[in-house]
Design an enzyme around this catalytic site. Sequence first.
Site, PDB file in Angstrom:
ATOM      1  N   CYS A  45       0.845  -1.196   0.000  1.00 50.35           N
ATOM      2  CA  CYS A  45       0.000   0.000   0.000  1.00 50.35           C
ATOM      3  C   CYS A  45       0.878   1.242   0.000  1.00 50.35           C
ATOM      4  O   CYS A  45       2.103   1.163   0.066  1.00 50.35           O
ATOM      5  CB  CYS A  45      -0.918   0.012   1.216  1.00 50.35           C
ATOM      6  SG  CYS A  45      -0.062   0.363   2.751  1.00 50.35           S
ATOM      7  N   ASP A  83      15.095  27.009 -31.187  1.00 48.99           N
ATOM      8  CA  ASP A  83      16.323  27.249 -31.933  1.00 48.99           C
ATOM      9  C   ASP A  83      15.970  27.147 -33.420  1.00 48.99           C
ATOM     10  O   ASP A  83      14.945  26.562 -33.776  1.00 48.99           O
ATOM     11  CB  ASP A  83      17.362  26.201 -31.538  1.00 48.99           C
ATOM     12  CG  ASP A  83      18.614  26.289 -32.375  1.00 48.99           C
ATOM     13  OD1 ASP A  83      19.143  27.401 -32.522  1.00 48.99           O
ATOM     14  OD2 ASP A  83      19.052  25.244 -32.899  1.00 48.99           O
TER      15      ASP A  83
END
Length: 747
Positions: free
Chosen positions: A23, A436
């Site tokens: 859990c 770019d």
Amino acid sequence: MNDSEDLSQTEPPLRLSILGMRCAGCVSAVETTLTNVTGVVEVNVNFADHSALVRGTVTPALLIAELKTAGYDAAVMEGFADPQLEIAQEMARYQHLMKKARVAALFGGGLMIAEHLDWLPAIGSTTGRWFWPQIALMTLGVLIYCGWHFYAGAVKALRVKQANMDTLIALGTGAAWLYSCIVIDYYTDLPSLSAHAYFETSVMILAFINLGTGLETLARGKTSSAIRELIGLQPRTARVVRNGIELDIPIEEVGLGETLRVRPGEKIAVDGVVSEGHSNIDESMLTGEPLAVEKAIGASVVAGSMNQKGSFLFTATRIGRDTALAQIIESVRQAQSSKPDIAKLADKIAAVFVPAVMSIAVLTFFSWLVFANEAALGYAFVTSMTVLVIACPCALGLATPISVMVAVGRAAQMGILIRQGQALQTAGKLTCIVLDKTGTITQGKPVVTCIETVGALTTEAILQTAASLEAASEHPLAAAILAKSSEQGLELSKVRQFTAIVGQGICGTIAEQSVLFGNAALMDSHQVDYRADQQKLIELASSGQTPMLLAIDNKLVGIIAVSDPIKKDSAEAVAQLLAQGVQVLMVTGDNEMTAKAIAKQAGISQVRAQVLPQDKAAVVKQLQAQGHCVGMVGDGINDAPALAQADVGFAIGTGTDVAIESADIVILQGSLSKVSQAMMLSKVTLTNIKQNLVGAFFYNTLSIPVATGLFYPLFGVLLSPMLAGAAMAMSSLTVVFNANRLRWIKL
């Protein structure tokens, strides 16, 4: 930064498979245990696939030993596991859990039906005195067989002063059995309404929880399908050529520099360079691009891609963990194990949730004892047991990692490599994308686009003369001119007195004639008149082309224009980003006229030209200071600082290794449209995570008050522990199935 942190950056992370995590509460226990080990710098525990990624300078043996002390078993995960073996192991676990669920359901269900039809003797009757102790022993046997892993986990957690899901289940079912035994022995001393045995309830709780865990295992296994598919791309054998003889050997025996044969329809075993022959290679599973790529001598090939009809030889350049496929698999695993901020919040809540639930259960028990009029003990027991069972935080622990695993796997199949879990959360929040130019918006491969004659020479003669000069040049544009001349089959002339003039061009002597080839500055320095063609030069430059002038004996004879064309999908990709409300900015070191021309073709209105490499990061920082969440897309070494500075760095996978290492997300094929897809995937994943978290919180917020019996005085609503077990299992399954919807969402 201390020494261990420095070393952790150079040493590969260690991935552990952890047994015993049941859990979200276990996540905190495992993280605490590993973090406290000397030398550990960073720990990321993934509850979804029961693994932990550990960075630092520490031996695996020490980590495993510490985990065993804390009640967990672990093993190092390395190399390429057999996907079929993984599937077989998952199926074996699933079938084992389903078998336990069936045994518990048959026994508990039979007992429940018999009791409902009044077939069983009363507890206090003569027959009941020997019948119910037998049932108690049989129930104990079923509990041990079907729930031993829960009880063992609870004991281990207790030893290290932790509480987890196992603790809640063990307390709930164990208390039910113990209370039922007390009822048998002290039947006459209890109120009639409290004298009820809950043997069937304790068993049915285990039936539902094992069923839920089994189905969760099956569904969770599907979330790792992307990893398994990538691993499945790696062939197990390779055909090498040794001493002229072709041999089939295991993949792990292939060495660097070896020559390998690839036949039609075979997968490529390792990365390499084609040395003989040619073929078309299907790289779609690695790049997401559907079209096959032609490979000739000198072309690179990558492991896992599929050869089509041709046969060829190639030389191995990267093997084992160094292949692109191995690095992609490792990056996907790391991203699936890393945690975005939203997951860390859930982990903190889950860590305190179990102790809080136990406190609520105790409070519920004593509240019923104090305030109930009849059958107080029975009600107190039932409600507190229901609280323990229904409040297991499994759904909370699965909410984020299961969605991250599915999303990262889905991205990998699309040719988007997400290297950091946090990037998956942040990408959807980007407000500005910095692009770019060269290699990102454009193809990064200049080509000759125009040859103009000025005088009597033909275009072939102009190209042949320029190429002859460029043969000795190292300028980036030289390759385009030489490629064009080669394409036309032109024979180059011998050049004497070759000189390269930085920033202007080149010059030399061909057949006793002085030849100049370069920009306007070169012509000016040699008093070459080009005023009549000035307008043509402006037109070429304004359209994104770089014009170069050719002069023979100080007389202009021709113009050759070279350009780096934009990628076929760049304009569409920019339009997609703008449609999402994202501001798009192009930053380049190129001159302003060319930059604006390329930006216009791509549909970008904001341009910053002539930006030095070191200043690109400053542009990103400036945008961040204005309040933008910035994504940077680049492919070169000069883009690395900006990629690192950005909130999310996108590296074009066809670029340099430095740029890729500086990025959070890698676009494997280089298509800009993948940036938009990654952002959309981020948004839908974050929505999916929030749905899971809200669902899990809502479930516990609503179910715990009902389980305590808070509404019983008003509406007569009282939840049984058996239904609580079913509801708890279903909550986890709901989270898993909701996360798996990401596998089919269209972007």
